[in-house]
Design an enzyme around this catalytic site. Structure first.
Site, mmCIF file in Angstrom:
data_model
loop_
_atom_site.group_PDB
_atom_site.id
_atom_site.type_symbol
_atom_site.label_atom_id
_atom_site.label_comp_id
_atom_site.label_asym_id
_atom_site.label_seq_id
_atom_site.Cartn_x
_atom_site.Cartn_y
_atom_site.Cartn_z
ATOM 1 N N LYS A 245 23.229 64.535 76.968
ATOM 2 C CA LYS A 245 24.620 64.074 77.066
ATOM 3 C C LYS A 245 25.387 65.097 77.890
ATOM 4 C CE LYS A 245 28.889 63.724 74.257
ATOM 5 N NZ LYS A 245 29.489 63.554 72.915
ATOM 6 N N ASP A 250 35.599 66.058 77.067
ATOM 7 C CA ASP A 250 35.816 64.919 76.173
ATOM 8 C C ASP A 250 37.215 64.990 75.578
ATOM 9 O OD1 ASP A 250 35.654 62.792 74.465
ATOM 10 O OD2 ASP A 250 34.221 63.713 73.072
ATOM 11 N N LYS A 257 41.930 62.533 71.406
ATOM 12 C CA LYS A 257 41.775 63.522 70.333
ATOM 13 C C LYS A 257 43.096 64.249 70.068
ATOM 14 C CE LYS A 257 36.941 64.795 71.294
ATOM 15 N NZ LYS A 257 36.354 64.410 70.000
ATOM 16 N N ASP A 268 31.131 69.755 75.844
ATOM 17 C CA ASP A 268 30.528 68.489 75.437
ATOM 18 C C ASP A 268 29.410 68.037 76.380
ATOM 19 O OD1 ASP A 268 30.477 66.619 73.391
ATOM 20 O OD2 ASP A 268 31.826 65.234 74.415
ATOM 21 N N ASP A 327 36.318 57.526 71.931
ATOM 22 C CA ASP A 327 35.882 58.903 71.669
ATOM 23 C C ASP A 327 34.426 58.956 71.217
ATOM 24 O OD1 ASP A 327 36.073 61.618 71.483
ATOM 25 O OD2 ASP A 327 37.193 61.636 69.589
ATOM 26 N N GLU A 329 31.913 58.327 72.895
ATOM 27 C CA GLU A 329 31.472 58.049 74.268
ATOM 28 C C GLU A 329 30.058 58.531 74.552
ATOM 29 O OE1 GLU A 329 33.045 60.673 73.376
ATOM 30 O OE2 GLU A 329 31.832 62.201 74.348
ATOM 31 N N ARG A 331 27.317 58.302 72.912
ATOM 32 C CA ARG A 331 26.303 57.281 72.660
ATOM 33 C C ARG A 331 26.293 56.218 73.761
ATOM 34 N NH1 ARG A 331 28.931 56.113 66.863
ATOM 35 N NH2 ARG A 331 29.288 58.352 67.100
HETATM 36 N N1 BES Z 1 32.018 65.253 71.410
HETATM 37 C C1 BES Z 1 32.377 64.684 70.174
HETATM 38 C C2 BES Z 1 31.637 65.306 68.988
HETATM 39 C C3 BES Z 1 31.848 66.791 68.733
HETATM 40 C C4 BES Z 1 32.638 67.187 67.693
HETATM 41 C C5 BES Z 1 31.186 67.737 69.489
HETATM 42 C C6 BES Z 1 32.798 68.545 67.418
HETATM 43 C C7 BES Z 1 31.354 69.072 69.228
HETATM 44 C C8 BES Z 1 32.144 69.493 68.213
HETATM 45 C C9 BES Z 1 32.082 63.184 70.166
HETATM 46 O O1 BES Z 1 32.161 62.545 71.395
HETATM 47 C C10 BES Z 1 33.069 62.530 69.257
HETATM 48 O O2 BES Z 1 34.219 62.571 69.534
HETATM 49 N N2 BES Z 1 32.555 61.920 68.180
HETATM 50 C C11 BES Z 1 33.348 61.263 67.208
HETATM 51 C C12 BES Z 1 32.746 59.896 66.953
HETATM 52 C C13 BES Z 1 33.620 58.972 66.153
HETATM 53 C C14 BES Z 1 34.834 58.584 66.961
HETATM 54 C C15 BES Z 1 32.823 57.744 65.794
HETATM 55 C C16 BES Z 1 33.344 62.087 65.940
HETATM 56 O O3 BES Z 1 32.308 62.679 65.598
HETATM 57 O O4 BES Z 1 34.385 62.175 65.284
HETATM 58 ZN ZN ZN Z 2 31.797 63.789 73.053
HETATM 59 ZN ZN ZN Z 3 34.134 61.909 71.878
#
Ligand code: BES
Ligand code: ZN
Ligand code: ZN
Length: 489
Positions: A245, A250, A257, A268, A327, A329, A331
């Protein structure tokens, strides 16, 4: 001169003062015999002599010394050295050191010898030279190839440091095309390496709508980068494929966010940084087998052209995704990367992604989350992680959570589960939909062996210090583990 010593030190170990003059030797022996150092973990004692400064470093109880402790001690030792005393260091391993622990100690020093200071003015009064490290060991170790092993960890570390460089790079400097440019430049003079970049136009031609949807909201358009090591070797047999990824920033996109800690989201793209770093490590150690890599690069930004919640994406696989949260993204881009990996005749596919906050809740910063559809592959990754102390902890793929991801009312899959619980497992269940099947020897269709490594908790160190080999920022996580997995060396 650094002399690592074990707990219970009551006199200088044999060979400690070989080569030192009489006066220095007396001073060093007296210091070792004194109460000023007992060898407990964390203790140090510096003894100034005319020839060199001798530093005793306590590593604790010899009987419970692990390679993890040895590596972390070496790392902390290097972090505390000052170049003002000179940059020539000798580490003298006296009796009681196994080859494994010597290698780990030195590896710790090498891994910790890293700073991301390219955007800082250099203090001209400070010594900026590189360290020059010499190890002194018992002859018995040399016969067993210790020098070659240390050379190997040094080479692997070039991959770890490259991964850190990429992941630490701010998003205004490292965007998808810039990652591609660096990969091409890196490959340029390397005979057994090929890098190919699919730019935005090519992605459109190939219909990689998962990657396009995430990246189109930014002025920095997405791309897909292919790494090929030894592409002409055993072309008819299967080869590992590693997918990363690569979200260079992000912001969350339209599902934006909160601002606290958002700066960390430049990291990210650590999955793609690990892929690049791994190829450097494999190249530098002369790996002979064929390996494929894919980096899915995009910047996730809100704009008039950004994808939105409610959109349905027609991915490269032909399966559609209902976007419930922009967010989630990672996946979406991996959906295209994983499907593409399935076209490259893979023996197995491993993806790396800073995918969910949920995995950080589950495992903290101590271990990477490991999800797999194949028990044997999962065990091999876990073993490799334990061998190099980059733990990958097995997590379950739970049918109930996977089902949440496949129960969209209007598309084949949805990119968010039905609640927060088990978020990392939901995400893994989503990714599993994009792992292709192939026929096994009895003509039965079965999914390609696949593992997903959620590195959201292990990719960076912003606070706390559970990983002494890193001072601050990106860790370069899983380069060493995957190098070990692939080379078994
Ligand atoms: N890049 C983030 C996940 C992340 C969180 C990486 C903390 C490093 C540190 C990812 O893209 C994300 O935002 N995931 C969300 C998914 C949710 C919206 C289903 C999450 O984990 O809250
Ligand atoms: Zn992310
Ligand atoms: Zn994200």
């Amino acid at each position: 001169m650094i002399v690592p010593v074990f707990e219970g030190l009551d006199k200088a170990p044999n060979n400690t003062t070989i080569g030192l003059g009489r006066g220095a030797s007396i001073a060093v022996k007296a210091a070792a015999a004194s109460d000023a150092i007992s060898g407990k973990a964390g203790e140090t004692l510096s003894v100034w002599t005319k020839e060199c400064t001798v530093i005793f470093v306590g590593v604790g109880d010899k009987d419970i010394l692990t390679h993890k402790i040895a590596r972390d001690t070496g790392a902390k030792c290097l972090a505390n050295l000052s170049k003002d005393l000179g940059t020539d260091i000798v580490v003298r391993f006296t009796s009681g050191w196994s080859a494994r622990n010597i290698i780990a100690f030195v590896e710790g020093m090498i891994l910790r010898d890293y700073k991301f200071d390219k955007y800082q003015k250099k203090d001209s009064g400070k010594n900026q030279s590189d360290w020059n490290l010499e190890c002194q060991v018992n002859g018995r170790h040399l016969e067993k190839g210790l020098a070659a092993s240390i050379e190997k960890v040094h080479r692997v570390a070039t991959g770890v440091h490259l991964a850190r460089d990429l992941a630490n790079e701010p998003a205004n400097h490292l965007y998808p095309d810039e990652y591609g440019r660096r990969a091409l430049e890196w490959a340029k003079d390397k005979e057994n390496i090929e890098v190919e970049v699919w730019n935005y136009a090519r992605l459109q031609k190939e219909d990689m709508q998962g990657l396009i949807a995430v990246g189109k909201g930014s002025v920095n358009k997405p791309c897909m980068v292919f790494f090929r090591l030894n592409k002409d070797v055993d072309i008819d047999s299967e080869a590992p494929c590693i997918v990363g990824k690569g979200i260079t920033f992000d912001s969350g996109g339209i599902s934006i966010k909160g601002s606290s800690g958002m700066d960390e989201m430049k990291l990210d793209m650590h999955g793609s940084a690990t892929v690049f770093g791994l190829f450097q490590a494999l190249y530098a150690t002369g790996h002979k087998g064929r390996v494929n890599g894919i980096a899915c690069m995009a910047e996730n930004m809100p704009s008039a052209e950004a994808y939105r919640p409610g959109d349905v994406i027609d991915t490269y696989s032909g399966k559609t995704i209902e976007v419930l949260n922009t967010d989630a993204e990672g996946r979406n881009v991996l959906a295209d990367g994983l499907w593409k990996a399935g076209e490259l005749n893979p023996s197995y596919i491993i993806d790396l992604a800073t995918l969910t906050g949920s995995i950080v809740i589950a495992l903290g910063h101590e271990a990477t989350g490991l999800f797999s559809n194949n028990q044997d592959l999962s065990q091999r990754i876990k073993d490799a992680g334990e061998y190099v102390d980059e733990l990958a902890w097995p997590m379950p793929l739970l049918p109930g959570l996977e089902k949440q991801m496949t129960s969209s009312k209007i598309a084949d899959v949805r990119n968010q589960g039905k609640g927060r619980w088990g978020g990392a497992i939901q995400a893994a269940g989503f990714l599993k939909q994009f792992v292709q099947e192939k026929e096994d020897s009895d003509g039965k269709k079965k999914q390609i062996p696949w593992a997903h490594l959620d590195i959201a908790g292990t990719a960076g160190i912003w606070a706390g210090d559970s990983n002494a080999t890193v001072g601050h920022g990106a860790t370069g996580i899983q380069v060493r583990a995957l190098h070990h997995l692939i080379t078994q060396d």
